[in-house]
Structures are given as C-alpha cells and as structure tokens.
Scaffold this motif. Structure first.
Motif, PDB file in Angstrom:
ATOM      1  N   GLY A   1      34.101  43.206  56.458  1.00 40.93           N
ATOM      2  CA  GLY A   1      33.265  44.149  55.954  1.00 40.93           C
ATOM      3  C   GLY A   1      33.699  45.226  55.147  1.00 40.93           C
ATOM      4  O   GLY A   1      34.852  45.640  55.429  1.00 40.93           O
ATOM      5  N   GLY A   2      33.020  45.475  54.034  1.00 42.24           N
ATOM      6  CA  GLY A   2      33.659  46.190  53.035  1.00 42.24           C
ATOM      7  C   GLY A   2      34.201  45.548  51.615  1.00 42.24           C
ATOM      8  O   GLY A   2      34.131  46.119  50.612  1.00 42.24           O
ATOM      9  N   SER A   3      34.337  44.068  51.853  1.00 45.21           N
ATOM     10  CA  SER A   3      34.786  43.336  50.637  1.00 45.21           C
ATOM     11  C   SER A   3      33.368  42.945  49.931  1.00 45.21           C
ATOM     12  O   SER A   3      33.664  42.504  48.838  1.00 45.21           O
ATOM     13  N   SER A   4      32.313  43.059  50.556  1.00 45.60           N
ATOM     14  CA  SER A   4      30.985  42.552  49.794  1.00 45.60           C
ATOM     15  C   SER A   4      30.788  43.253  48.418  1.00 45.60           C
ATOM     16  O   SER A   4      31.095  44.394  48.320  1.00 45.60           O
ATOM     17  N   GLY A   5      30.717  42.510  47.405  1.00 47.46           N
ATOM     18  CA  GLY A   5      30.566  42.680  46.128  1.00 47.46           C
ATOM     19  C   GLY A   5      31.920  42.890  45.104  1.00 47.46           C
ATOM     20  O   GLY A   5      31.568  42.907  44.163  1.00 47.46           O
ATOM     21  N   GLY A   6      32.722  42.566  45.862  1.00 48.10           N
ATOM     22  CA  GLY A   6      34.248  42.253  44.985  1.00 48.10           C
ATOM     23  C   GLY A   6      33.887  41.041  44.198  1.00 48.10           C
ATOM     24  O   GLY A   6      33.321  40.109  44.549  1.00 48.10           O
ATOM     25  N   PRO A   7      34.657  41.076  43.057  1.00 46.92           N
ATOM     26  CA  PRO A   7      34.602  40.035  42.220  1.00 46.92           C
ATOM     27  C   PRO A   7      35.571  38.714  42.635  1.00 46.92           C
ATOM     28  O   PRO A   7      36.650  39.124  43.337  1.00 46.92           O
ATOM     29  N   TRP A   8      34.917  37.608  42.185  1.00 50.67           N
ATOM     30  CA  TRP A   8      35.826  36.367  42.212  1.00 50.67           C
ATOM     31  C   TRP A   8      36.069  36.003  40.935  1.00 50.67           C
ATOM     32  O   TRP A   8      35.261  35.586  40.225  1.00 50.67           O
ATOM     33  N   LEU A   9      37.444  35.982  40.597  1.00 50.78           N
ATOM     34  CA  LEU A   9      37.734  36.186  39.236  1.00 50.78           C
ATOM     35  C   LEU A   9      38.587  34.521  38.811  1.00 50.78           C
ATOM     36  O   LEU A   9      39.702  34.298  39.592  1.00 50.78           O
ATOM     37  N   ARG A  10      38.111  33.864  37.847  1.00 50.00           N
ATOM     38  CA  ARG A  10      38.987  33.055  37.134  1.00 50.00           C
ATOM     39  C   ARG A  10      39.943  33.711  36.373  1.00 50.00           C
ATOM     40  O   ARG A  10      39.695  34.746  35.857  1.00 50.00           O
ATOM     41  N   GLU A  11      41.101  32.899  36.131  1.00 47.67           N
ATOM     42  CA  GLU A  11      42.042  33.275  35.085  1.00 47.67           C
ATOM     43  C   GLU A  11      42.598  34.764  35.172  1.00 47.67           C
ATOM     44  O   GLU A  11      42.596  35.651  34.075  1.00 47.67           O
ATOM     45  N   PHE A  12      42.688  35.246  36.404  1.00 47.40           N
ATOM     46  CA  PHE A  12      43.062  36.597  36.624  1.00 47.40           C
ATOM     47  C   PHE A  12      44.413  36.831  36.157  1.00 47.40           C
ATOM     48  O   PHE A  12      45.511  36.096  36.202  1.00 47.40           O
ATOM     49  N   ASN A  13      44.590  37.904  35.270  1.00 49.20           N
ATOM     50  CA  ASN A  13      45.738  38.485  34.285  1.00 49.20           C
ATOM     51  C   ASN A  13      46.497  39.567  35.598  1.00 49.20           C
ATOM     52  O   ASN A  13      45.716  40.736  35.207  1.00 49.20           O
TER      53      ASN A  13
END
Length: 342
Positions: A289-301
């Motif tokens: 809980g608390g991580s909801s809404g966090g981004p899942w990112l391709r090609e993270f720099n």
C-alpha cells in the motif's frame, strides 16, 4: 530477474506510509462519455473538488489545500492494501487478448529550466511523487503515488483509477476523491517543488461503474503553482502503448512496506502477462500500500529520472506479484482526451 532497492537521496527523509483505499459510493458527479462495461475503453472526467464541494480553480482553493494538508494530517493518512480481484473467467468477451494496434510512444520532457536545486542521485525521479486525498465515503485521508507525464498542457500526472474514484459496483458509480494534491519528489515532509492541486480527473468508465481493475488507470490535470506547470518544474515521462507484455521495466513509488513509505523506491525487472485470459501485466516487486499509482517505465534513464510510462501500479497478488493495467489504444485515447486540458 528483478532488482529492488531504495532510491538514493540527497538529504535524510522520513514520511508517513502511503496507500489508498477502494470503496463504493453514491452517484458520480460526472456523466460517462459512452456506454459502461467492464473492460471498456470509454472514459469519464470530473472537476476536482474540496471536501465541502467547492471546485478547485484558483489560488484561493490551493491555499485551503495547503492548510488542510498539515504535517500531522499527512502523517496520519491511512495506508491501505492493493488487493484486487482474481483473474476473470475464460471466455469473457470484455477481455482484450493483445495489443489493439501498433506500438507507439510520446516523448518525455526534461524540466524547462534549472533553478539551482541539486539534481537527484541515481534512481530518484523528480517526476514521481506522492498523492494525498480525502475519501468522501468515510471521510478519511489516504495516500497514493503518481507521476508527471509530458503532454501538450504540461500539467498532467498519471495515477491509478482507485486514487481518484472509489470505484463502482454493478453500474452504480463510485465517488470522486476530494482535497487531492500531488507533491513531486516528496520525502520526509519536504516539498522541493511545492504542492500541486488537482483541477480535473479522468478515469475509465468501467472503473467508475464496475471497479474494473483492467482499467485501473487515471490521468489528472493539475493547476500551475505560482505560474509554473508541473512538467516544466520536474520534467515528465513519455507514454508507451501496445508494446509486448514482456518488457524490461522500472516500477517506482512509495510502498508502505519499504521504509514505511518514507522513501521513493524502484523495482526493476521484466514483466509478464498476469493470466492467460487476463490482459494485465505483472512484476514481482512486493510493493504494498502506498505504491498505487506509481509509474511502470520502459527505457528508464537513471541519469535524469525519466522513462516512457507503460503501466501504473494497481494491485498486489500472491507471492508479492504486483499488477498493472495493460496500456493499449484506450490509454492513448485517454491521454489525448485529457492531455490538452488546462
């Protein structure tokens, strides 16, 4: 193989754990743009409001939000779990078996100006932050994660659908959250970029009316803060859609089961499809809980903290597997519908 670690910080930080609650409520304050069905691609928008029903449209309302979200209130915001339903039964025609079109991306954006702030170290992203809101069903305060996304308005952030609307039951619409704010790179009470108030929400109709976790994604237009738009201040991620479900991905947010949600965390690994008849993707991050809404990112720099958003934290299942809605043409259509709102 996944990698899980706390993000590096430039200063010591401590923050109350972050989470959100999913509940059912009364009538929605907005009308759907089309027919509602689980798995559907239609979206619905609603003006953001304070707990007394006042619309958020000016500095007057943002000042009220600043007074509402005291350190004590944020510290007492209630962590909630990310448990979602089991996969839907085979044969349900609402499920999409794969991409709905060709893969596409929109560009990320670096901050528009440098203002003397020290740059974050590896893996801490200024374009990821915390959300606080009041749930009108029970009158209690909750927390989520979110991320700035580059769009024509430069004012938009992404989060989970259940971070903006309580979700509906059997077609009865859920209620929109109140007193909603986004705080980029928030840590230990520090607000290095200030507090951005929500101006307008957009969620999938199938979430608002049926609590459909395959469409548990939302986009929120925020008000500029002292004349500065959020993407110009922090940078914003790009958007990806219709890509393979097996993608190297960086998942970012503020899970309450890691440092009590006080620090920004990242989990890196390769995603997979959640179930044979379930279009969602998943990664074994064990973010609570608390991580909801966090981004899942391709090609993270890691050098600039930006990537291309290809999912959003939604639920947690057995064995610490986290799930995200699959980003298809419907998510791109949501981006197009909300991305120019100011």
């Amino acid at each position: 193989m996944r990698q899980l670690r706390r993000t590096a910080l430039l200063s010591l930080a401590s923050l109350a754990s972050l989470a959100l609650i999913v509940g059912s409520g009364g009538a929605s304050v907005a009308q759907p743009t089309g027919g509602a069905r689980p798995g559907g691609a239609d979206t619905v928008a609603s003006a953001a409001r304070l707990s007394d029903g006042t619309g958020v449209a000016s500095r007057k309302e943002t000042d009220r939000l600043e007074r509402y979200w005291t350190p004590e209130r944020m510290a007492n915001a209630i962590p909630a779990d990310l448990r979602g339903p089991a996969a839907r039964l085979a044969g349900d025609p609402a499920w999409q078996p794969g991409p709905t079109g060709r893969p596409g991306t929109t560009p990320a954006a670096a901050p528009a100006r440098r203002d003397g702030r020290a740059a974050p170290r590896v893996n801490e992203s200024a374009a990821v932050g915390k959300v606080y809101f009041r749930n009108p069903v029970n009158g209690l305060d909750y927390m989520c994660s979110a991320a700035a996304i580059n769009s024509p308005s430069k004012q938009m952030v992404t989060t989970a659908g259940h971070c903006v609307n309580t979700g509906g039951v059997n077609g009865a619409a859920g209620q929109w959250m109140q007193n909603w704010v986004y705080i980029p790179r928030y840590r230990s009470g520090a607000r290095p970029f200030g507090t951005y108030a929500a101006l307008q929400y957009r969620a999938f109709t199938s979430w608002v009316t049926h609590s459909d976790f395959t469409r548990d994604a939302a986009m929120v237009t925020t008000l500029p803060l002292n004349g500065t738009k959020v993407v110009n201040a922090t940078g914003g991620h790009g958007l990806s859609w219709n890509f393979s479900r097996n993608q190297p991905m960086a998942v970012m947010g503020y899970p309450g089961n890691r440092d009590s949600g006080e620090l920004q965390w990242i989990c890196q690994g390769t995603t997979r499809q959640y179930g044979f008849f379930d279009p969602r993707i998943e990664l074994q991050c064990d973010f609570g809980g608390g991580s909801s809404g966090g981004p899942w990112l391709r090609e993270f720099n890691a050098a600039n903290g930006l990537g291309s958003q290809n999912g959003v934290m939604s639920t947690i299942g057995g064995g610490g597997w986290n799930q995200s809605p699959y980003f298809d043409d419907a998510v791109k259509a949501m981006f197009d519908a909300q991305g120019s709102v100011t």
